[in-house]
Design a protein around this motif. Structure first.
Motif, PDB file in Angstrom:
ATOM      1  N   GLU A 754      46.584  40.210  35.519  1.00 52.54           N
ATOM      2  CA  GLU A 754      46.343  39.564  34.229  1.00 52.54           C
ATOM      3  C   GLU A 754      44.905  39.063  34.096  1.00 52.54           C
ATOM      4  OE1 GLU A 754      49.348  36.592  34.083  1.00 52.54           O
ATOM      5  OE2 GLU A 754      50.904  38.002  33.498  1.00 52.54           O
ATOM      6  N   ARG A 755      43.960  39.894  34.492  1.00 52.41           N
ATOM      7  CA  ARG A 755      42.522  39.644  34.366  1.00 52.41           C
ATOM      8  C   ARG A 755      42.029  38.456  35.196  1.00 52.41           C
ATOM      9  NH1 ARG A 755      40.571  42.645  29.875  1.00 52.41           N
ATOM     10  NH2 ARG A 755      38.610  41.514  30.004  1.00 52.41           N
ATOM     11  N   ARG A 756      42.812  38.053  36.205  1.00 51.35           N
ATOM     12  CA  ARG A 756      42.367  36.918  37.027  1.00 51.35           C
ATOM     13  C   ARG A 756      41.563  37.382  38.236  1.00 51.35           C
ATOM     14  NH1 ARG A 756      47.544  34.465  35.861  1.00 51.35           N
ATOM     15  NH2 ARG A 756      48.390  35.147  37.849  1.00 51.35           N
ATOM     16  N   VAL A 757      41.781  38.641  38.656  1.00 46.47           N
ATOM     17  CA  VAL A 757      41.113  39.157  39.861  1.00 46.47           C
ATOM     18  C   VAL A 757      40.225  40.333  39.463  1.00 46.47           C
ATOM     19  CG1 VAL A 757      41.481  40.251  42.103  1.00 46.47           C
ATOM     20  CG2 VAL A 757      42.989  38.418  41.350  1.00 46.47           C
ATOM     21  N   ILE A 758      38.988  40.365  40.029  1.00 45.79           N
ATOM     22  CA  ILE A 758      38.051  41.454  39.742  1.00 45.79           C
ATOM     23  C   ILE A 758      37.977  42.361  40.968  1.00 45.79           C
ATOM     24  CG2 ILE A 758      35.649  42.001  39.198  1.00 45.79           C
ATOM     25  CD1 ILE A 758      35.501  39.128  38.032  1.00 45.79           C
ATOM     26  N   VAL A 759      38.061  43.688  40.736  1.00 47.53           N
ATOM     27  CA  VAL A 759      37.967  44.666  41.830  1.00 47.53           C
ATOM     28  C   VAL A 759      36.758  45.550  41.546  1.00 47.53           C
ATOM     29  CG1 VAL A 759      39.118  46.539  43.043  1.00 47.53           C
ATOM     30  CG2 VAL A 759      40.469  44.674  42.097  1.00 47.53           C
TER      31      VAL A 759
END
Length: 762
Positions: A754-759
């Motif tokens: 839900e757009r909380r973690v960036i990869v």
């Protein structure tokens, strides 16, 4: 009535073995009851010598013959103007039916309309007989097969009634109206197939083969078949049994009959109540004239019938009957006079024309749109255009161009979107309000329903059909299921609804404007997202909206203060008006606007002038060039397409602006105003979002470098943690967010959870 005072006495013989009565037929039929009739004796009675009371009673209700004569006289000799006989001419032009205005009948004879109203089932057939006889006398002799001239054969004429009285509410129909003539208004929600209804049933006795014809009751009534045969058996012949009659369908006489379902008009239903509906029966020339979704005012006879599908508890109750209306006159309310009779008084018309000639008419109308809402001037202008609408056009090759304007309000919560919808629902002459989550495709367009008694399918129109000629307000437009949203595509552009279900293939009209309100996917409008992500609707539906407004809740000290004081004033003054009883002014004002809109829609159909057309052409070409330029710069198409539909939208807006001033020509000034409205709505929506600020400044490049240092290829990190770290280094949070969006657009990073973690991608 006393003409036969000295009439010849009639001798009546009576024998014990056989009772025979022979009496001369007088013009009035009276019945004589005598006791001791079976004794062998001779009696005589002077038929005309009757008690005074009897003759008075007979004089009070005129005989059928007298009334028949009056009806014939009315059709032959009623004059509208000098030497203009409307009914006689109408009968020759259209020998199948005759439309009679009850007001004309009242002017001719005061007694006839009251007789028709009190017992229509007795006197209407008499009226039809009179019309048939008059028609026969008016027509010339016809040449027979053998060459000789002969009298024309009598044809049936259907009498249709119309009246200017006000319709009765469907909720007030009670037992006191049974068998009386009534007038009600409503909207047809379904129509059955056409059936053949017998008027005379031909019977044959299965024993002696004697035949007879039995008349059928009109409407939904049946025929009363006698229990016994009146054939007198000869010696040695077997007598006819009980119930010997067999119906011969081929020799019976039939007329077409159809049943309709009439529902209360949506605006007449009290809040919180379910709309009532009434069964209608139409026959002969009224059959197949009405499609579901048509608004009607009908005159008919309030009748009752024994329902075949009544529950088991009611089946034994002989006295309980279902009501229905046998229609004897239909007034179809067409789209132009979309609510009731658009009968405007001369004073009203003068007032409207005086108002339209004012220079500030457009500004005054916009100020009357939702006065309790502060600001949002452009939205108010758009809503005013939507209420007045453009001009519908029918091209020579049969193509129809819509004149209705569709508006979408998209944006933050608490920006008065639903209040606009509620205002339009109250102000538009015809309006239906529905919410996206509680609406299905069938509920918006049309559904196919199976009739419980006849087991046949019929159509019921949904919200878009019921609001034909008005406005549909759809709240929570984004919460609708995609498959339901697709159902209204056709209704929004072609203005029809096509159905092909359960063997029913038909097209219904839905000439409506759509005013929709929606929230962006994340609830609020996010400036750090692209327009595509904020407006999460398909291009196909967006191009059908003429104006798309992005309503933002801007945080501004001065604006917030003004809005707060406005809202507090509205709340404070609302109590004051209701307590002082001064709340009578707004309804009058609201009603005036409603009537003015109705008048303009009926009377005014503007077209573009030459100069306006060339100006519009240049503006449209420029819009397209700007959009192409933007698409080349950003590398992706705009969220809101600018197509030929948008050109038509500006034409419609120009026409509606001209319609507000009751001008028959849309001038260049109208086009300029329409283009400005289009710029602040649809064009702004197409250019909104992050796309405007994607120019890579040195700060964004610096932030990008720092992100890449902290985030190796294939690594993942919490967005919050990354932003906090870079903020401690002195980078602005919004700059970091913009850098992330740019990297996401280039497909260098991806969001998870839900757009909380960036990869970081490979």
């Amino acid at each position: 009535m006393r003409a036969h005072k000295f009439a010849k006495p009639t001798l009546t013989f009576s024998f014990p073995s056989q009772k025979r009565i022979s009496a001369e037929k007088e013009s009035e039929s009276f019945s004589v009851k005598m006791s001791g009739w079976d004794e062998g004796a001779v009696y005589y009675s002077d038929q005309a010598q009757f008690p005074e009371s009897g003759s008075d009673a007979a004089a009070a209700t005129p005989s059928r013959h007298t009334i028949l004569r009056k009806f014939k006289e009315f059709i032959r000799s009623f004059e509208a103007d000098k030497n203009v006989f409307p009914y006689r001419e109408s009968l020759i032009d259209n020998p199948k039916s005759l439309l009679v205005h009850l007001e004309d009948l009242l002017a001719f004879d005061t007694e006839l309309p009251s007789l028709l109203r009190s017992s229509p089932s007795d006197y209407l057939p008499l009226f039809e007989t009179a019309a048939a006889e008059v028609l026969q006398s008016l027509r010339l002799k016809e040449q027979g097969e053998s060459g000789e001239m002969k009298e024309p054969e009598t044809r049936e004429v259907q009498i249709l009634l119309s009246s200017k009285e006000d319709p009765v509410s469907m909720r007030l129909l009670g037992a006191q109206y049974i068998s009386k003539l009534i007038k009600i208004a409503g909207i047809t929600i379904s129509a059955s197939r056409v059936k053949a209804k017998a008027t005379y049933v031909s019977l044959v006795c299965k024993n002696c083969q004697s035949t007879r014809e039995v008349p059928c009751r009109p409407g939904l009534g049946g025929a009363i078949v006698p229990r016994s045969c009146d054939h007198v058996p000869q010696t040695g012949e077997e007598p006819c049994p009980i119930d010997p009659w067999i119906v011969v369908p081929d020799k019976s006489k039939y007329v077409d009959q159809q049943t309709l379902k009439l529902q209360e008009n949506p605006e007449d239903v009290p809040t919180g109540e379910l709309p009532r509906n009434m069964l209608l029966s139409v026959d002969r020339n009224l059959v197949q004239r009405i499609v579901p979704g048509t608004r009607l005012t009908i005159i008919g006879i309030y009748s009752i019938f024994q329902a075949a599908n009544s529950s088991a508890s009611q089946r034994g109750a002989v006295a309980i009957r279902q009501p229905y209306i046998r229609v004897v006159g239909i007034e179809e309310i067409n789209e132009s006079s979309s609510r009731g009779h658009a009968a405007f008084t001369i004073e009203e018309v003068e007032e409207f024309k005086k108002f339209a000639s004012r220079t500030d008419a457009y500004e005054v109308i916009c100020s009357k749109i939702a006065p309790s809402i502060f600001g949002e001037e452009n939205v108010k202008k758009a809503v005013a255009c939507l209420l007045f609408g453009g001009s519908r056009k029918n091209l020579p090759d049969g193509v129809k161009l819509r004149g209705d304007i569709n508006v979408l309000l998209l944006g933050d919560p608490s920006t008065a979107k639903s209040q606009f919808l509620k205002f339009v629902e109250k102000t538009a002459p015809v309006a239906v309000y529905t919410s996206g989550k509680g609406s299905s495709a069938a509920g918006l367009t049309a559904s196919v329903i199976r009739d419980s008694s006849t087991r046949e399918f019929y159509l019921e129109g949904g919200a878009m059909v019921l609001a034909d000629g008005g406005v549909v307000c759809i709240d929570e437009f984004d919460k609708m299921r995609p498959e339901d949203r697709v159902a209204i595509h056709e209704a929004m552009e072609q203005q029809t609804i096509s159905i092909a279900k359960a063997g029913i293939t038909t097209v219904l009209n839905s000439r409506t404007s759509v005013l929709a309100a929606a929230n962006p996917p994340s609830g609020r409008y996010d400036d750090l997202k692209t327009a595509q992500e904020n407006i999460d609707l398909q291009t196909t539906i967006l191009s059908r909206f003429d104006l798309i407004f992005i309503v933002k809740d801007k945080r501004d000290y001065g604006r917030d203060k003004t809005i707060a004081s406005h809202i507090i004033r509205v709340h404070a003054s609302a109590d004051r008006t209701s307590s002082n009883g001064r709340a009578q002014a707004p309804p009058k004002e609201e009603n005036w606007l409603k009537r003015y809109i109705q008048y303009c829609r009926t009377e005014c159909h503007p077209r573009l002038s030459e100069s306006a057309s060339s100006r519009l052409q240049n503006e449209y070409v420029r819009f397209r060039q700007d959009m192409r330029k933007q698409a080349n710069e950003t590398g992706e198409a705009s969220a809101v397409p600018i197509t030929v539909r948008q050109l038509e939208a500006i034409i419609r807006l120009s026409e509606s602006l001209a319609k507000m001033k009751m001008s028959h020509v849309a001038t260049e000034a109208d086009v300029v105003e329409a283009v400005n409205l289009f710029k602040v709505s649809t064009v702004e929506a197409a250019q909104s979002g992050i796309n405007q600020q994607v120019t890579l400044t040195p700060e964004i490049k610096q932030a990008e470098t720092q992100i890449k240092r902290r985030l190796g290829i294939g690594m993942r990190i919490s967005e919050r943690k990354l932003i906090d770290e870079l903020s401690r280094m002195g980078l602005n949070e919004s700059i970091v967010r913009r850098a992330l969006i740019v990297m996401h657009q280039r497909d260098e990073i991806d969001y998870k959870h839900e757009r909380r973690v960036i990869v970081r991608k490979v």
